[in-house]
Write an enzyme that holds these catalytic residues in place. Structure first.
Site, short mmCIF file in Angstrom:
data_model
loop_
_atom_site.label_atom_id
_atom_site.label_comp_id
_atom_site.label_asym_id
_atom_site.label_seq_id
_atom_site.Cartn_x
_atom_site.Cartn_y
_atom_site.Cartn_z
N LYS A 53 80.40 113.98 31.76
CA LYS A 53 79.27 113.11 32.15
C LYS A 53 79.80 111.75 32.63
O LYS A 53 79.36 111.24 33.67
CB LYS A 53 78.31 112.93 30.97
CG LYS A 53 77.48 114.17 30.70
CD LYS A 53 76.80 114.15 29.33
CE LYS A 53 76.22 115.53 29.03
NZ LYS A 53 75.68 115.65 27.68
N GLN A 97 74.22 112.73 22.25
CA GLN A 97 74.94 114.00 22.43
C GLN A 97 74.69 114.91 21.22
O GLN A 97 74.88 114.51 20.07
CB GLN A 97 76.44 113.72 22.62
CG GLN A 97 77.27 114.95 22.94
CD GLN A 97 76.91 115.58 24.29
OE1 GLN A 97 76.58 114.91 25.26
NE2 GLN A 97 76.95 116.91 24.33
N ASP A 120 67.38 112.91 29.07
CA ASP A 120 67.62 114.31 28.69
C ASP A 120 66.28 115.05 28.56
O ASP A 120 66.25 116.27 28.48
CB ASP A 120 68.35 114.37 27.33
CG ASP A 120 69.79 114.85 27.47
OD1 ASP A 120 70.14 115.37 28.55
OD2 ASP A 120 70.56 114.72 26.49
#
Ligand code: NDP
Length: 288
Positions: A53, A97, A120
């Protein structure tokens, strides 16, 4: 033989477009979109994903900040960091994460992310909006899957879509995205009876369970579109890493029956991080 849906090539094409977009935004606003990633612990696949990322963000000129926290971090500290980032005008996207260390409550933590920065798309608020058909952001892996399905240029209306796996990050959201496209959707899981028959009825089969080669060639309907989300490490002494990656579908058998199929690696995987950058740019534009 099925046509291969090449996620790597598609992700490179989209990345190029995003790079041009960031360049334009930087010229106009004199600042770049900024993604913040919180990572607790040292789970090796998470380190790999976060590095990807960061690398991709830098490649397109996006700002990227990683907040590394120890495995034993207290939940209140994670939440405090999220609250600070929510208030920080320089930050456009915040992600945590996953998976988190076991002592942390994933739902409680995710739900502290402000919806306008939830790139997300995993907060309860955004998932609710997705179910109603109007998500603030489309979660990244399902968004990548839809990009791959679009490559087939088929009309989705009325198609039978079968999804195996009902996680919050893949199975459930892709079910609602395909429903929005007027597919008739069946969502399967570990308690589903006659899974092979369910799968064999699918015009579009999405598999996200995390079991190597679980779906057999005989489960695939002739001329189906098969999207294999699974990423599984299988031991391989001939590889320098000691393993190689395979999907949840028996690719060699399924490729002979399907019309379209995604490979593993190089299918859904490369698109997930790209969709995250796309959502961060959206956030910059929407909330600037
Ligand atoms: P989860 O472990 O959260 O969910 C797995 C799902 O599969 C559950 O709904 C479970 O059912 C179902 N399942 C497990 N075993 C069976 C079985 N024998 N028969 C039918 N259903 C079964 O996984 P994720 O959704 O997070 O990930 C799934 C896979 O996708 C993994 O390999 C992961 O690495 C990969 N992945 C890939 C991404 C990418 O970018 N390409 C992104 C995210 C995930 P139940 O609910 O009943 O337990």
């Amino acid at each position: 033989m099925a046509k291969i849906l090449d996620g790597k090539k598609l992700s490179e094409e989209i990345l190029l477009k995003l790079k041009r977009e960031v360049t334009g935004l930087k010229e106009k606003y004199k600042k770049a979109p900024h993604l913040a990633v919180i990572m607790a612990g040292t789970y090796p696949p998470s380190i790999v994903y976060v590095n990807i990322k960061g690398k991709k963000a830098k490649e397109i000129g996006m700002d990227f900040t990683l907040f590394k926290m120890p495995e034993t971090v207290e939940e209140q500290l994670v939440i405090k960091t999220i609250n600070k980032l929510n208030r920080d005008k320089k930050i456009n996207g915040i992600i945590v994460q996953l998976p988190l260390p076991k002592h942390l409550n994933e739902r409680r933590i995710l739900d502290h992310i402000a919806i306008e920065k939830d790139v997300d798309g995993l907060t309860t608020e955004n998932i609710g909006a997705l179910v109603s058909g109007y998500p603030y952001y489309i979660p990244c892996t399902p968004q990548g899957i839809m990009e791959l399905v679009k490559l087939t240029k088929q009309k989705l209306e009325g198609k039978r879509a079968v999804i195996i796996g009902r996680s919050n990050i893949v199975g459930k959201p892709i079910a609602f995205l395909l429903l929005k496209e007027h597919c008739t959707v069946t969502l399967c899981h570990s308690r589903t009876r006659d899974l092979d028959r369910e799968a064999a009825s699918a015009d579009i089969l999405v598999v996200a369970i995390g079991r190597p080669h679980f779906v057999k060639g005989s489960w695939v309907k002739k001329a189906a579109t098969v999207i294999d989300v699974g990423i599984n490490r299988v031991e391989d002494k001939t590889s320098p890493k000691g393993y190689h990656l395979v999907g949840d579908v028996d690719f060699k058998a399924a490729v002979k029956k399907a019309a379209y199929i995604t490979p593993v690696p190089g299918g859904v995987g490369p698109l997930t991080s790209i969709m995250l950058l796309k959502n961060t740019i959206e956030s910059f534009k929407k909330n600037y």
